[in-house]
Scaffold this motif. Structure first.
Motif, PDB file in Angstrom:
ATOM      1  N   ALA A  38     -19.969 -11.657   5.322  1.00  0.00           N
ATOM      2  CA  ALA A  38     -19.326 -11.440   6.544  1.00  0.00           C
ATOM      3  C   ALA A  38     -17.943 -12.182   6.494  1.00  0.00           C
ATOM      4  O   ALA A  38     -16.755 -11.500   6.929  1.00  0.00           O
ATOM      5  CB  ALA A  38     -20.099 -11.815   7.421  1.00  0.00           C
ATOM      6  N   ALA A  39     -17.657 -13.282   5.770  1.00  0.00           N
ATOM      7  CA  ALA A  39     -16.545 -14.013   5.814  1.00  0.00           C
ATOM      8  C   ALA A  39     -15.630 -13.224   4.962  1.00  0.00           C
ATOM      9  O   ALA A  39     -14.444 -13.196   5.274  1.00  0.00           O
ATOM     10  CB  ALA A  39     -16.781 -15.544   5.195  1.00  0.00           C
ATOM     11  N   GLU A  40     -16.278 -12.562   3.717  1.00  0.00           N
ATOM     12  CA  GLU A  40     -15.286 -11.800   2.963  1.00  0.00           C
ATOM     13  C   GLU A  40     -14.727 -10.561   3.522  1.00  0.00           C
ATOM     14  O   GLU A  40     -13.590 -10.376   3.635  1.00  0.00           O
ATOM     15  CB  GLU A  40     -15.715 -11.590   1.632  1.00  0.00           C
ATOM     16  N   ASP A  41     -15.535  -9.849   4.309  1.00  0.00           N
ATOM     17  CA  ASP A  41     -15.236  -8.848   4.980  1.00  0.00           C
ATOM     18  C   ASP A  41     -14.038  -8.843   6.095  1.00  0.00           C
ATOM     19  O   ASP A  41     -13.275  -8.546   6.292  1.00  0.00           O
ATOM     20  CB  ASP A  41     -16.354  -8.147   5.746  1.00  0.00           C
ATOM     21  N   ASP A  47      -6.021  -9.150   6.602  1.00  0.00           N
ATOM     22  CA  ASP A  47      -5.054  -9.715   5.644  1.00  0.00           C
ATOM     23  C   ASP A  47      -4.261  -8.482   5.455  1.00  0.00           C
ATOM     24  O   ASP A  47      -4.542  -7.837   4.508  1.00  0.00           O
ATOM     25  CB  ASP A  47      -5.882 -10.034   4.336  1.00  0.00           C
ATOM     26  N   PRO A  48      -3.477  -8.068   6.503  1.00  0.00           N
ATOM     27  CA  PRO A  48      -2.285  -6.991   6.097  1.00  0.00           C
ATOM     28  C   PRO A  48      -1.473  -7.170   4.923  1.00  0.00           C
ATOM     29  O   PRO A  48      -1.016  -5.954   4.334  1.00  0.00           O
ATOM     30  CB  PRO A  48      -1.673  -6.975   7.656  1.00  0.00           C
ATOM     31  N   GLU A  51      -3.496  -5.891   2.144  1.00  0.00           N
ATOM     32  CA  GLU A  51      -3.440  -4.278   2.138  1.00  0.00           C
ATOM     33  C   GLU A  51      -2.311  -3.537   1.854  1.00  0.00           C
ATOM     34  O   GLU A  51      -2.242  -2.584   1.056  1.00  0.00           O
ATOM     35  CB  GLU A  51      -4.028  -3.867   3.565  1.00  0.00           C
ATOM     36  N   ALA A  52      -1.180  -4.055   2.234  1.00  0.00           N
ATOM     37  CA  ALA A  52       0.149  -3.640   1.898  1.00  0.00           C
ATOM     38  C   ALA A  52       0.213  -3.782   0.273  1.00  0.00           C
ATOM     39  O   ALA A  52       1.061  -2.711  -0.211  1.00  0.00           O
ATOM     40  CB  ALA A  52       1.159  -4.168   2.770  1.00  0.00           C
ATOM     41  N   ARG A  53      -0.069  -4.826  -0.255  1.00  0.00           N
ATOM     42  CA  ARG A  53       0.060  -5.062  -1.724  1.00  0.00           C
ATOM     43  C   ARG A  53      -0.552  -4.062  -2.468  1.00  0.00           C
ATOM     44  O   ARG A  53      -0.363  -3.377  -3.323  1.00  0.00           O
ATOM     45  CB  ARG A  53      -0.228  -6.630  -2.000  1.00  0.00           C
ATOM     46  N   ARG A  54      -1.884  -3.781  -2.124  1.00  0.00           N
ATOM     47  CA  ARG A  54      -2.788  -2.824  -2.598  1.00  0.00           C
ATOM     48  C   ARG A  54      -2.145  -1.315  -2.542  1.00  0.00           C
ATOM     49  O   ARG A  54      -2.124  -0.571  -3.595  1.00  0.00           O
ATOM     50  CB  ARG A  54      -4.156  -2.886  -2.194  1.00  0.00           C
TER      51      ARG A  54
END
Length: 130
Positions: A38-41, A47-48, A51-54
């Motif tokens: 749950a903490a990782e999710d 973490d925008p 997400e942008a980096r990916r």
């Protein structure tokens, strides 16, 4: 129900102390694993920047891969007895995908996606001409 409410459980149905301790430890391990997941999710969802980096890496990587594939197909088709339009279409599609890779690396991932689609469509058109 028969018997008194405060009577003890018969010995043949009572849990052994070791089994009870093991069940409690398993429950704690499961709760710990669920809490970590749950903490990782929550970390991934909040973490925008990640997400942008990916998205940038995906757009740049896909564009680079399609550029190499299109250029290789253009060279291979130029060596065949195919009409001149076929290798030209592959080369043009590879150039469009290279532009998409450049845009994707700069963060313009939506435009890069559409350029990738366009580049692949140009390559497919060239393949259909043959």
């Amino acid at each position: 129900m028969s018997g008194r409410a405060d009577s003890e459980t018969p010995p043949e149905t009572a849990e052994a102390p070791a089994e009870a301790e093991q069940a409690a430890e398993d429950a704690e391990d499961t709760e710990d694993a669920e809490a970590e997941q749950a903490a990782e999710d929550a970390e991934d969802a909040g973490d925008p920047v990640g997400e942008a980096r990916r998205a940038r890496w995906a757009a740049a990587g896909t564009g680079g891969l399609l550029t190499v594939v299109g250029a290789a197909a253009s060279v291979l088709r130029a060596m065949d007895a195919a009409p001149a339009l076929v290798p030209a279409a592959y080369a043009l599609g590879a150039a469009v995908c290279a532009g998409a890779a450049a845009l994707g690396s700069r963060g313009r991932t939506r435009r890069a996606l559409w350029l990738l689609v366009g580049g692949v469509m140009v390559m497919a058109f060239g393949d259909q001409v043959d």
